[in-house]
Write an enzyme that holds these catalytic residues in place. Structure first.
Site, PDB file in Angstrom:
ATOM      1  CE  LYS A 246       2.800   3.929  -1.503  1.00 47.35           C
ATOM      2  NZ  LYS A 246       2.550   5.386  -1.468  1.00 47.35           N
TER       3      LYS A 246
ATOM      4  CD  GLU B  80       4.349  -0.234  14.859  1.00 45.59           C
ATOM      5  OE1 GLU B  80       3.414   0.114  15.607  1.00 45.59           O
ATOM      6  OE2 GLU B  80       5.222  -1.043  15.199  1.00 45.59           O
TER       7      GLU B  80
ATOM      8  CB  CYS C  17      -0.586   6.470  15.114  1.00 41.27           C
ATOM      9  SG  CYS C  17       1.084   6.640  15.739  1.00 41.27           S
TER      10      CYS C  17
ATOM     11  CD  GLU D 183      -6.519   6.479  13.379  1.00 43.57           C
ATOM     12  OE1 GLU D 183      -6.597   5.909  12.273  1.00 43.57           O
ATOM     13  OE2 GLU D 183      -5.461   6.556  14.030  1.00 43.57           O
TER      14      GLU D 183
HETATM   15  P1  NAD Z   1      -2.961   4.842   4.676  1.00 43.66           P
HETATM   16  O1  NAD Z   1      -3.150   3.470   5.204  1.00 43.66           O
HETATM   17  O2  NAD Z   1      -4.018   5.423   3.830  1.00 43.66           O
HETATM   18  O3  NAD Z   1      -1.623   4.911   3.797  1.00 43.66           O
HETATM   19  C1  NAD Z   1      -0.358   4.560   4.336  1.00 43.66           C
HETATM   20  C2  NAD Z   1       0.557   4.166   3.187  1.00 43.66           C
HETATM   21  O4  NAD Z   1       0.055   2.966   2.600  1.00 43.66           O
HETATM   22  C3  NAD Z   1       0.646   5.191   2.062  1.00 43.66           C
HETATM   23  O5  NAD Z   1       1.963   5.230   1.581  1.00 43.66           O
HETATM   24  C4  NAD Z   1      -0.304   4.615   1.019  1.00 43.66           C
HETATM   25  O6  NAD Z   1      -0.009   5.035  -0.293  1.00 43.66           O
HETATM   26  C5  NAD Z   1      -0.052   3.127   1.194  1.00 43.66           C
HETATM   27  N1  NAD Z   1      -1.133   2.240   0.737  1.00 43.66           N
HETATM   28  C6  NAD Z   1      -2.461   2.506   0.625  1.00 43.66           C
HETATM   29  N2  NAD Z   1      -3.118   1.401   0.160  1.00 43.66           N
HETATM   30  C7  NAD Z   1      -2.185   0.430   0.016  1.00 43.66           C
HETATM   31  C8  NAD Z   1      -2.240  -0.940  -0.399  1.00 43.66           C
HETATM   32  N3  NAD Z   1      -3.393  -1.527  -0.753  1.00 43.66           N
HETATM   33  N4  NAD Z   1      -1.099  -1.652  -0.413  1.00 43.66           N
HETATM   34  C9  NAD Z   1       0.080  -1.109  -0.034  1.00 43.66           C
HETATM   35  N5  NAD Z   1       0.193   0.195   0.355  1.00 43.66           N
HETATM   36  C10 NAD Z   1      -0.920   0.946   0.379  1.00 43.66           C
HETATM   37  O7  NAD Z   1      -2.635   5.757   5.943  1.00 43.66           O
HETATM   38  P2  NAD Z   1      -2.404   7.325   5.962  1.00 43.66           P
HETATM   39  O8  NAD Z   1      -3.710   8.007   5.775  1.00 43.66           O
HETATM   40  O9  NAD Z   1      -1.247   7.679   5.068  1.00 43.66           O
HETATM   41  O10 NAD Z   1      -1.860   7.547   7.472  1.00 43.66           O
HETATM   42  C11 NAD Z   1      -2.691   7.711   8.564  1.00 43.66           C
HETATM   43  C12 NAD Z   1      -2.856   6.389   9.309  1.00 43.66           C
HETATM   44  O11 NAD Z   1      -1.565   5.925   9.727  1.00 43.66           O
HETATM   45  C13 NAD Z   1      -3.669   6.534  10.581  1.00 43.66           C
HETATM   46  O12 NAD Z   1      -4.561   5.458  10.684  1.00 43.66           O
HETATM   47  C14 NAD Z   1      -2.609   6.467  11.684  1.00 43.66           C
HETATM   48  O13 NAD Z   1      -3.098   6.031  12.927  1.00 43.66           O
HETATM   49  C15 NAD Z   1      -1.614   5.526  11.092  1.00 43.66           C
HETATM   50  N6  NAD Z   1      -0.298   5.685  11.730  1.00 43.66           N
HETATM   51  C16 NAD Z   1       0.110   4.723  12.629  1.00 43.66           C
HETATM   52  C17 NAD Z   1       1.345   4.875  13.289  1.00 43.66           C
HETATM   53  C18 NAD Z   1       1.817   3.850  14.310  1.00 43.66           C
HETATM   54  O14 NAD Z   1       3.006   3.878  14.671  1.00 43.66           O
HETATM   55  N7  NAD Z   1       0.960   2.966  14.795  1.00 43.66           N
HETATM   56  C19 NAD Z   1       2.156   5.996  13.016  1.00 43.66           C
HETATM   57  C20 NAD Z   1       1.702   6.945  12.096  1.00 43.66           C
HETATM   58  C21 NAD Z   1       0.466   6.764  11.454  1.00 43.66           C
END
Ligand code: NAD
Length: 498
Positions: free
Chosen positions: A188, A264, A299, A398
């Site tokens: 997804k 991650e 991130c 963050e």
């Molecule tokens: P998010 O957690 O809001 O969403 C990430 C994904 O999870 C999306 O596809 C979202 O639809 C899904 N999601 C949301 N709630 C969910 C649930 N309850 N169950 C299952 N899936 C769910 O994050 P975002 O805003 O899309 O991305 C930004 C974040 O990602 C930042 O915190 C960033 O640091 C992190 N990030 C980490 C890395 C890494 O390698 N550590 C890399 C890229 C981004």
């Protein structure tokens, strides 16, 4: 080979539609639509379906069926590697159209998407293809008439959930190891940036990945994402996103099948600059790029500057020199090098955190607010915040935007202590010409990645990435990601009884 012209008209880009299940686009009549906007100018881009429970079941049963009946899991790994290599080649061959699709539908400027996101995506898949048959175990030390060994095998169907920043790369980091290990995948993508992942799935079929082995389901996190995590036929979850969502997924995975998770998550990474910095101009460039790349929406963004008191002034002057050259603009122009925020929600969140930080005593010493004349996108100015402490909201949390906090120190211990963070441990940058000092800091800072006299990932896919503390569990990339895509069966044979 000359670089093609990358400028394009965004209205000419065609968007993949629906879900991608069983090797083809999939539509269901009873699903609501989710509007998707262009981050570059806020215009409505198109719609994706919000998967119904039936669609999720359909995707998972297709994946499981394909995994059991196709040769994907059982063929020699080198055969899988050939198909994955073809997928990487197709990604390279479609570099221009993929970069344009990424630029129109995410925060990535077209020139950067073409120069780094697309080749890094192809390289990640190629790396795992090359690794597909380069793992194996030893025989165990047992009594002479027994044979003990550890057999690896794929999990079956892996559920992958990705964020909106770097959608192409994130897809390859999840699918590369999972597919190379012989699993099927139901992925997804973020509902904010779904389109380039659908295009990668089309190319996977063209490359010869059997229908059903790689499926993309669109929908919201709380419904579709949670349904993937909880599905009884999904055996492992690989997630990249925020710490908060990671915790929800971990809890769901524990309650619905005790599934292993790779998480991650977020970061609040320091750039620690000692007095004996080897090249102040280079450190300034690392700092400026480290917190503004992708509009600060990485991130690994280095969002906390911890600088020695005696060099902080010339360092900040040099950082500001870099920030003055930043070029916001439409992401479909090849001269644009600076990204907008993904959405209005994100803009509001950042504004609230800056306001809360100012209320607690922080001072904006550079930037603040938005670039004007950018046709509607949220292009936040790179912003420096001074007079901060460990309890300032912008230091603790963050922001996921181009905001750098500035703290100073006088001796090594103080600098290293400030560089540590109570919550996050994703990355750290250390700048010093004293190798002993660099090693002491490296050992004492609790972070999954430490960069010394540089900041940011290289194209070396063998180096894994992943956080400590609330920045995550497990690694993407490297051998570790392939190993985490398999489970291990211990076998002991008493051959004197056969
Ligand atoms: P998010 O957690 O809001 O969403 C990430 C994904 O999870 C999306 O596809 C979202 O639809 C899904 N999601 C949301 N709630 C969910 C649930 N309850 N169950 C299952 N899936 C769910 O994050 P975002 O805003 O899309 O991305 C930004 C974040 O990602 C930042 O915190 C960033 O640091 C992190 N990030 C980490 C890395 C890494 O390698 N550590 C890399 C890229 C981004």
């Amino acid at each position: 080979m000359s670089t093609p012209s990358l400028d394009f008209d965004p209205s000419n880009v065609s968007l993949p539609q629906g879900h991608f299940i069983g090797g083809t686009s999939y539509y269901s009549t009873n699903e609501a639509s989710i509007a998707v906007y262009r981050p570059s100018d806020g215009q409505l881009l198109g719609y994706i379906p919000d998967a119904s429970p039936d669609t999720i079941d359909h995707a998972v049963s297709n994946a499981l069926q394909a995994w059991k009946t196709s040769r994907w899991a059982t063929q020699p790994p080198r055969e899988r590697a050939k198909v994955l290599t073809r997928w990487a080649e197709l990604i390279d061959r479609n570099a221009v159209s993929l970069a344009q699709l990424e630029a129109v539908s995410s925060t990535r400027p077209v020139a950067e998407a073409y120069a780094s996101d697309v080749p890094f995506t192809a390289d990640a898949i190629r790396f795992f293809a090359e690794l597909a048959d380069k793992h194996g175990g030893d025989f165990a030390a047992t009594r002479r008439e027994s044979l003990g060994f550890v057999a690896s095998e794929p999990y079956g169907v892996i559920g992958a959930i990705t964020p909106w920043n770097f959608p192409l790369s994130m897809c390859s980091w999840k699918c590369g190891p999972a597919l190379a290990a012989g699993n099927a995948v139901v992925l997804k993508p973020s509902e904010l940036t779904p389109f380039s992942t659908l295009r990668l799935a089309e190319l996977a079929i063209e490359a010869g990945i059997p229908p059903g082995i790689f499926n993309v389901v669109n929908g919201r996190g709380a419904t579709t994402g949670a349904a993937i995590t909880r599905h009884p036929d999904i055996s492992k979850i690989s997630f990249t996103g925020s710490t908060r969502t990671g915790a929800a997924i971990m809890s769901d995975a524990a309650l619905h099948g005790t599934k292993p998770v790779t998480l991650e998550l977020g970061g609040k990474s320091p750039q620690l600059v000692f007095e004996r910095v080897p090249d102040l101009a280079h450190a300034a460039q690392c700092i400026a790029r480290g917190f503004t790349s992708n509009g600060g929406q990485a991130c690994v963004a280095g969002t906390r500057l911890i600088a020695h008191k005696r060099i902080v002034e010339p360092l900040l002057e040099a950082v500001q020199g870099h920030l003055a050259n930043i070029a916001p603009g439409p992401l479909w122009r090849s001269t644009t090098s600076y990204s907008p925020l993904i959405s209005q929600n994100q803009a509001e969140r950042i504004a609230a955190l800056i306001d809360a930080s100012r209320a607690s005593g922080a001072e904006v010493i550079f930037g603040g607010g938005y670039f004007e004349d950018t046709d509607g996108g949220y292009f936040h100015r790179p912003t420096l915040l001074a007079n901060v402490t460990e309890s300032t909201p912008a230091v603790r949390q963050e922001l996921f935007g181009p905001v750098l906090t500035v703290q100073t120190f006088e001796d090594e211990d103080e600098g290293i202590a400030l560089a540590g963070h109570p919550t996050y441990g994703l990355c750290a940058g250390i700048h010093t010409r004293d190798i002993g000092q660099a090693m002491r800091a490296m050992r004492r800072i609790s972070a999954g990645t430490v960069w010394i006299n540089r900041y940011g990932r290289s194209g070396d896919m063998i180096i894994p990435t992943g956080g400590f503390k609330q920045s995550g569990i497990g690694k993407d990339l490297g051998r570790q990601a392939l190993e985490a895509s398999m489970r291990y069966k211990s076998v002991l044979i008493d051959f004197d009884r056969t």
